[in-house]
Structures are given as C-alpha cells and as structure tokens.
Motif scaffolding. Sequence first.
Motif, short mmCIF file in Angstrom:
data_model
loop_
_atom_site.label_atom_id
_atom_site.label_comp_id
_atom_site.label_asym_id
_atom_site.label_seq_id
_atom_site.Cartn_x
_atom_site.Cartn_y
_atom_site.Cartn_z
N THR A 198 -47.53 -3.31 6.45
CA THR A 198 -46.27 -2.69 6.04
C THR A 198 -45.54 -3.56 5.01
OG1 THR A 198 -44.99 -3.76 7.80
CG2 THR A 198 -45.99 -1.62 8.31
N GLN A 199 -44.72 -2.92 4.21
CA GLN A 199 -43.91 -3.65 3.25
C GLN A 199 -42.87 -4.50 3.97
OE1 GLN A 199 -44.69 -3.61 -0.07
NE2 GLN A 199 -43.27 -5.34 -0.13
N ALA A 200 -42.40 -4.00 5.10
CA ALA A 200 -41.40 -4.76 5.88
C ALA A 200 -41.97 -6.10 6.33
CB ALA A 200 -40.96 -3.94 7.09
N PHE A 201 -43.25 -6.12 6.72
CA PHE A 201 -43.86 -7.39 7.12
C PHE A 201 -44.04 -8.29 5.91
CE2 PHE A 201 -47.58 -10.14 7.77
CZ PHE A 201 -47.13 -10.85 8.86
N LYS A 202 -44.55 -7.73 4.81
CA LYS A 202 -44.78 -8.52 3.60
C LYS A 202 -43.48 -9.13 3.07
CE LYS A 202 -48.76 -5.68 2.33
NZ LYS A 202 -49.27 -4.59 1.45
N ASP A 203 -42.37 -8.43 3.31
CA ASP A 203 -41.06 -8.92 2.87
C ASP A 203 -40.45 -9.90 3.86
OD1 ASP A 203 -41.29 -7.37 0.62
OD2 ASP A 203 -40.02 -5.75 1.36
N GLY A 204 -41.14 -10.16 4.98
CA GLY A 204 -40.65 -11.14 5.96
C GLY A 204 -39.51 -10.65 6.82
N LEU A 205 -39.43 -9.33 7.04
CA LEU A 205 -38.33 -8.79 7.82
C LEU A 205 -38.54 -8.92 9.33
CD1 LEU A 205 -37.44 -5.52 5.85
CD2 LEU A 205 -36.74 -7.89 5.42
N PHE A 206 -39.78 -9.20 9.75
CA PHE A 206 -40.05 -9.35 11.18
C PHE A 206 -41.29 -10.19 11.41
CE2 PHE A 206 -42.66 -5.67 10.02
CZ PHE A 206 -43.85 -5.92 10.67
N GLU A 207 -41.43 -10.64 12.65
CA GLU A 207 -42.65 -11.28 13.14
C GLU A 207 -43.09 -10.54 14.40
OE1 GLU A 207 -44.59 -13.85 12.10
OE2 GLU A 207 -43.41 -14.04 10.26
N VAL A 208 -44.38 -10.50 14.65
CA VAL A 208 -44.88 -9.96 15.92
C VAL A 208 -44.73 -11.06 16.96
CG1 VAL A 208 -46.87 -9.05 17.16
CG2 VAL A 208 -46.50 -8.40 14.77
N GLN A 209 -43.94 -10.80 18.00
CA GLN A 209 -43.67 -11.79 19.03
C GLN A 209 -43.27 -11.08 20.32
OE1 GLN A 209 -40.57 -14.62 18.04
NE2 GLN A 209 -41.10 -15.99 19.71
N ASP A 210 -43.99 -11.33 21.40
CA ASP A 210 -43.71 -10.66 22.66
C ASP A 210 -42.27 -10.90 23.09
OD1 ASP A 210 -45.04 -9.24 25.11
OD2 ASP A 210 -43.83 -10.86 25.95
N ALA A 211 -41.73 -9.95 23.82
CA ALA A 211 -40.33 -10.03 24.26
C ALA A 211 -40.07 -11.29 25.10
CB ALA A 211 -39.97 -8.78 25.06
#
Length: 403
Positions: A198-211
């Motif tokens: 996703t563009q959101a990931f490429k733009d650094g808007l989030f990381e995958v990280q368990d709750a």
Amino acid sequence: MRLHRNLVFAVVDGLDLIFNEGVYASKAVEQILKRDKRWGSRDRGFIAETLYDIVRWKRLYAEIAEVREPFDRSNFFRLFAVWAVLRGIPLPNWKQLEDTPARRIKGRFDELSKIRKYRESIPDWMDELGLESFKEAFWEKEIHALNQPAPVVLRTNTLKTSLPFLRKHLLDEGIATDPIQGYPHALVLKERTNVFTTQAFKDGLFEVQDASSQLVAPMLEVEPGMRVIDACAGAGGKSLHLAALMENKGQLIGLDIYPQKLHELKRRARRNGVHNLETRLIESTKTIKKLHGKADRVLIDVPCTGLGVLRRNPDTKWKLQPSDLDGITETQKQLLTDYSKMVKPGGKMVYATCSILPRENSEQIEEFLKSPEGNSFELEKERHVFAHSSGYDGFYMASLRSK
C-alpha cells in the motif's frame, strides 16, 4: 475449491524447506512466493495460509497420516491430503494423492481430538511445561488460543498521521480496518491482505505490530527530551514506537548485537520519519559501560522462548527444544543484570518478553530484585497478557524504578 498443481507443489516445497532444511516458516513463505510473478494475491494467500496451517497442526496431521520425521516428499503430500480432507476440499486425481482414505482421516481426527497434545498439536514436553506453569483449565484455554491464526494489527505512526486519517487512507486503498478499544494507535484488518504494497505503508504511515506488543513502549512512560535506550532493539518495532511517543525529541539509542538488524532499523526509521534515533552495535561490554547511569528510560525486551507468539510463529513449537529453556532464562538474567546499570537514579526500565512462562517473566523479576544489582530498584507495576483473554499475543512486561 479447485486445487492447482503448481500451488500444491509450492506448498510441499515450502514444507520441505521448513522441516528438512530448518528454514523459518516466514522465510520459507517469502522464498516460495518469489518463484512465480504470475501468482495473484489469491494464489499467494493460498500458499502462505496452507503452509502455516500444516506447520501449526503438524503433529496432529502426522499422527493421522501415520508418517514420521524425517519426512520425505510423499509424506508431505500425505500431510497436505489430511489438510484438504479436513477442510472438505475435493482431492484431484493425481498420483501423489491417490488412495487417500478420507473416511479414516475424519475418524482419526475425531479420535485424536480427545487428547490435548494432539488436539492442540504440541510436543509432549511443551504440554508438560504448560501444566507445570499453570492450572490445567487455564493452560487448555491459552494453548487453544495460541493455535488460532493471528489477526493483522497495525500501529499508527503518529509522527506522520492520526488513526482516523490512516483508517480513511487505507479504506481509499480498499483495506477496511477497525480500531481496538484500549489500544489508542491500533487498527485491526477486517480481512487479511498484503498491506506492505500500500501507499500508506510506503509513506511510513503505519507499522505492522500486534496489539499486545503495542503495550510495551507506553509502559516506559517516555517524554520528549529524554534519553531513552532500547537495549535489545532488533529490527526496531518498539524503537519506532518510542520515537513516536517522544515526538522525535530527545535521544533514542537502539542497541543490538546483530548489525543486520540495526541496518533494518535504520531503514525503517527513515520511512517512519524518525530523526532522534541513533543505533549502536554492541561489540563488547564497553558499549554498555559507557552508558552506565546515563539513561532516563531503558527498555530490555529480552530474547525469549516466544511461546506467547505461537500464533504467528507456529514453527517455534517444533524448533524450540526443552534443553533451550535453561540457556534462554540464563541469558535473560544476565541481560537484566547488565543492562539495568544504564538506568540513572530515579529513572525507569521496562523488562519485557513475548512469552507466557512465569520462569521467563515474574520469576525473573523476583530473582533480579533480590540480587545486588536489583536492590536499587523497586517494582512499580507488571502486566501479564494472555492470548485467550486479550485476543492478541501473549506478553509480559514489568516496570521498575531506580530508587
């Protein structure tokens, strides 16, 4: 559902990598998926999910299929046949799958499901360890929860965006998410998909990280302008979270003994817009000694058995051996002793594991507090997170203040 030969063969090849060549499941999936660029998202999803399923239920399936390790290629096809029959998927007329006894498979499944070590597909020693560590009813619920596939949870990068904006941005890219009550920066995917494209990931808007993992950094109670050390930073999921909580202000030092992990941390930090992070390779005890008494906050996220994250790393059940536990707990004890010295008087540290075992968690803290190094600390709070009650990974974290 129709089975395609090239996808089934890819699954069998992946099983061979995991069980015969010792490749971690995540790396095996990554390697197999690079084979054919023509595979679409559904094909890739089938390969990855089937591989993880068979790895997760290996003991149960092997018992049903009456195969023993070391597995040969025909054994892997028998494991696959069990997987397919139990899901009601018609088997094609291939020689590798001929004479599959569907009725017997279902009968054996019903029979073995009455025995916990088969029903939950775990080694004898792990079942015994669970019973030693917890009451049986508790262990039943926890190991069952740890066998469920993990949801995909994202952590909003507050250096670049807010949770409502990220949620809308992802929806515009066709990905629906829900917030999670009690986790202010978390979004859980409604349907599993590859978010890394996703563009959101490429733009650094989030990381995958368990709750559950997202609970660790806030427990350190960092503030902008502090000097904070992530003593076992690895590839830096929690370092990035700390940087966001510090609002990019102050000094954040990521330490590790593996240069490739610190290289990955730096790459991720650039994508996340993190500017206050410095990585340092631990080449000798001098690296730690230079930081004695210098940190306002220290995170010690120690190496552990990983028994709290079996849902996302099911091959841990087969790679971990009972003889490993003593070495792991000794390493934890040593790191707690050595790294606690970096906390300045009045500062805090958080000790964390992704394990559920008391030996790695509260018992480590109790022993530390009785030691000469631990005498100058007091336990402020601790938190045990279990998969069956939280719905997310099993974790432990303890906050200690230097007197």
